[in-house]
Design a protein around this motif. Structure first.
Motif, short mmCIF file in Angstrom:
data_model
loop_
_atom_site.label_atom_id
_atom_site.label_comp_id
_atom_site.label_asym_id
_atom_site.label_seq_id
_atom_site.Cartn_x
_atom_site.Cartn_y
_atom_site.Cartn_z
N SER A 91 45.44 39.34 27.18
CA SER A 91 44.02 39.22 27.17
C SER A 91 43.37 38.85 28.36
CB SER A 91 43.62 37.89 26.14
OG SER A 91 44.24 36.72 26.45
N ARG A 92 44.14 38.54 29.46
CA ARG A 92 43.93 38.18 30.90
C ARG A 92 43.54 39.52 31.59
NH1 ARG A 92 46.80 34.74 34.55
NH2 ARG A 92 48.83 35.34 33.86
N VAL A 93 44.17 40.68 31.23
CA VAL A 93 44.27 41.93 32.14
C VAL A 93 42.99 42.60 31.85
CG1 VAL A 93 45.51 44.11 32.62
CG2 VAL A 93 46.68 41.95 31.90
N ALA A 94 42.37 42.86 32.93
CA ALA A 94 41.04 43.68 32.78
C ALA A 94 41.05 44.99 33.45
CB ALA A 94 39.82 42.92 33.58
N ARG A 95 42.13 45.03 34.36
CA ARG A 95 42.53 46.18 35.29
C ARG A 95 43.92 46.35 35.53
NH1 ARG A 95 41.98 47.35 41.36
NH2 ARG A 95 41.66 49.73 41.46
N LEU A 96 44.43 47.64 35.40
CA LEU A 96 45.79 47.62 35.55
C LEU A 96 46.10 49.31 36.32
CD1 LEU A 96 48.82 46.88 34.81
CD2 LEU A 96 48.78 48.42 32.99
N VAL A 97 46.80 48.98 37.52
CA VAL A 97 47.02 50.11 38.33
C VAL A 97 48.50 50.38 38.51
CG1 VAL A 97 44.69 50.04 39.39
CG2 VAL A 97 46.57 48.82 40.50
N ALA A 98 48.89 51.72 39.02
CA ALA A 98 49.97 52.16 39.58
C ALA A 98 49.71 52.23 40.84
CB ALA A 98 50.69 53.06 39.06
N GLU A 99 50.62 51.36 41.98
CA GLU A 99 50.37 51.72 43.37
C GLU A 99 51.75 51.87 44.12
OE1 GLU A 99 49.60 47.46 45.24
OE2 GLU A 99 47.80 48.20 44.53
N ASP A 100 51.79 52.27 45.32
CA ASP A 100 52.88 52.35 46.21
C ASP A 100 52.54 52.01 47.66
OD1 ASP A 100 51.28 54.38 47.18
OD2 ASP A 100 52.79 56.15 46.54
N GLY A 101 51.42 51.36 47.86
CA GLY A 101 51.06 50.79 49.22
C GLY A 101 50.35 51.67 49.81
N THR A 102 50.08 53.06 49.31
CA THR A 102 49.22 54.07 50.13
C THR A 102 48.62 54.80 49.01
OG1 THR A 102 50.89 54.52 51.59
CG2 THR A 102 49.10 56.24 51.28
N HIS A 103 48.83 54.91 47.75
CA HIS A 103 48.07 55.65 46.71
C HIS A 103 47.87 54.79 45.46
CE1 HIS A 103 50.44 58.66 48.92
NE2 HIS A 103 49.23 59.18 48.88
N THR A 104 46.84 54.95 44.75
CA THR A 104 46.74 53.98 43.59
C THR A 104 46.29 54.89 42.37
OG1 THR A 104 45.95 52.11 44.85
CG2 THR A 104 45.23 52.16 42.67
N VAL A 105 46.95 54.67 41.02
CA VAL A 105 46.41 55.51 39.93
C VAL A 105 46.06 54.49 39.15
CG1 VAL A 105 47.19 56.88 38.10
CG2 VAL A 105 47.84 57.38 40.53
N GLU A 106 44.89 54.60 38.32
CA GLU A 106 44.23 53.66 37.30
C GLU A 106 44.95 54.07 35.90
OE1 GLU A 106 42.13 51.30 37.42
OE2 GLU A 106 41.30 51.50 39.43
N ALA A 107 45.22 53.12 35.07
CA ALA A 107 45.62 52.81 33.65
C ALA A 107 44.44 52.89 32.95
CB ALA A 107 46.74 52.00 33.68
N ARG A 108 44.51 53.44 31.61
CA ARG A 108 43.35 53.19 30.85
C ARG A 108 43.78 52.17 29.81
NH1 ARG A 108 41.57 58.69 27.90
NH2 ARG A 108 40.37 56.82 26.84
N LEU A 109 42.97 51.28 29.59
CA LEU A 109 42.93 50.26 28.73
C LEU A 109 42.03 50.08 27.59
CD1 LEU A 109 42.93 47.09 31.46
CD2 LEU A 109 45.22 48.43 30.48
#
Length: 283
Positions: free
Chosen positions: A191-209
């Motif tokens: 219930s605490r998670v409002a945003r979740l992403v995958a990242e590698d230090g350069t790129h970021t991809v958003e997960a859907r919740l």
């Protein structure tokens, strides 16, 4: 069908006219006209196939992510049906008491991209997940499901609790002969998670919740395989950072409100005092 046609007797026709008539009738009776018709039909079929190929070649495998059964595309419906069949076959081959019986209405997350698909089913008793590959045949455009993997199990008392802010229930990576690999991850969030992403230090991809569930699709051209899953709370503060694909066994444990160990398993031998508190599932 008449195979040979003899012309009528010349009777009283002049010889020259009779000869011309005979030649004309014999020529018309020869099978060359039928061969020409067959060639014309074959040419038409070839043209039709050419049109079909031209129409199918541009077809691309879809990229779709659905959070719940009401969001399924037609291709994801086929993925779900295939996974249900896999669950049935698994039950036929071996005892799967820990894996719940599921239906299409139990789909929590389904995703497809670049030829890989994944579906996650969640019930009050546990979960079942399936990954598979998608292939499009040229000319007829038939989609085939082949390969993939299965997982699942009961909650063991942890239905409403998670081992930290993010629980990955299934992940997969497809490596095509050419081009980037495609990664997919599905699971639950607290219930605490409002945003979740995958990242590698350069790129970021958003997960859907949605409804305490998450789904993430990403190619290795978008984020590295060695990237991390990073969760943020509603205020934007980072609350969790874990590898997308852990390489080592996690030796941590999590307990419920009563102090009983819920993860990784109630039979975990470590002392409860060293465990972390489990987080409530945000469904």
């Amino acid at each position: 069908m008449i195979a040979n046609l003899e012309p009528p007797a010349e009777r009283d026709l002049p010889p020259a006219r009779a000869a011309r008539m005979r030649a004309t009738l014999l020529s018309a009776a020869k099978p060359k006209t039928r061969r020409w018709v067959r060639l014309a039909v074959a040419a038409s079929l070839t043209a039709a196939v050419a049109v079909a190929i031209a129409g199918v070649r541009p077809q691309r495998l879809p990229t779709t992510l659905a959070l719940g059964p009401d969001q399924l595309s037609s291709t994801l419906e086929a993925v779900v049906d295939h996974c249900l069949g896999q669950r049935y076959d698994l039950a036929e081959r071996t005892a799967v008491a820990d894996i719940p019986v599921v239906t299409a209405r139990d789909v929590a997350v389904a995703a497809e991209s670049r030829g890989q698909a994944i579906a996650l089913f969640v019930t009050d008793q546990g979960f079942f997940a399936c990954t598979l590959d998608q292939i499009v045949r040229p000319i007829i455009g038939v989609r085939i499901q082949a390969g993939g993997g299965l997982t699942g199990g009961g909650w063991n008392g942890g239905r409403d609790w998670l081992p930290g802010p993010v629980q990955v229930l299934m992940s997969g990576a497809a490596v095509p002969e050419t081009g980037p690999a495609e990664m997919s991850l599905v699971g639950r969030v607290s219930s605490r998670v409002a945003r979740l992403v995958a990242e590698d230090g350069t790129h970021t991809v958003e997960a859907r919740l949605a409804n305490g569930m998450f789904g993430l699709l990403a190619g290795t051209d978008e984020v590295a395989y060695a990237g991390q899953l990073v969760a943020y709370d509603a205020g934007g503060a980072e609350i969790s950072r874990e590898p997308m694909f852990p390489q080592a066994t996690d030796d941590r444990c999590w307990t419920g409100p009563d102090g009983a160990i819920l993860y990784p398993d109630p039979s975990y031998p470590g002392p409860a005092g060293r465990c972390l508190p489990a987080e409530p599932w945000g469904h």
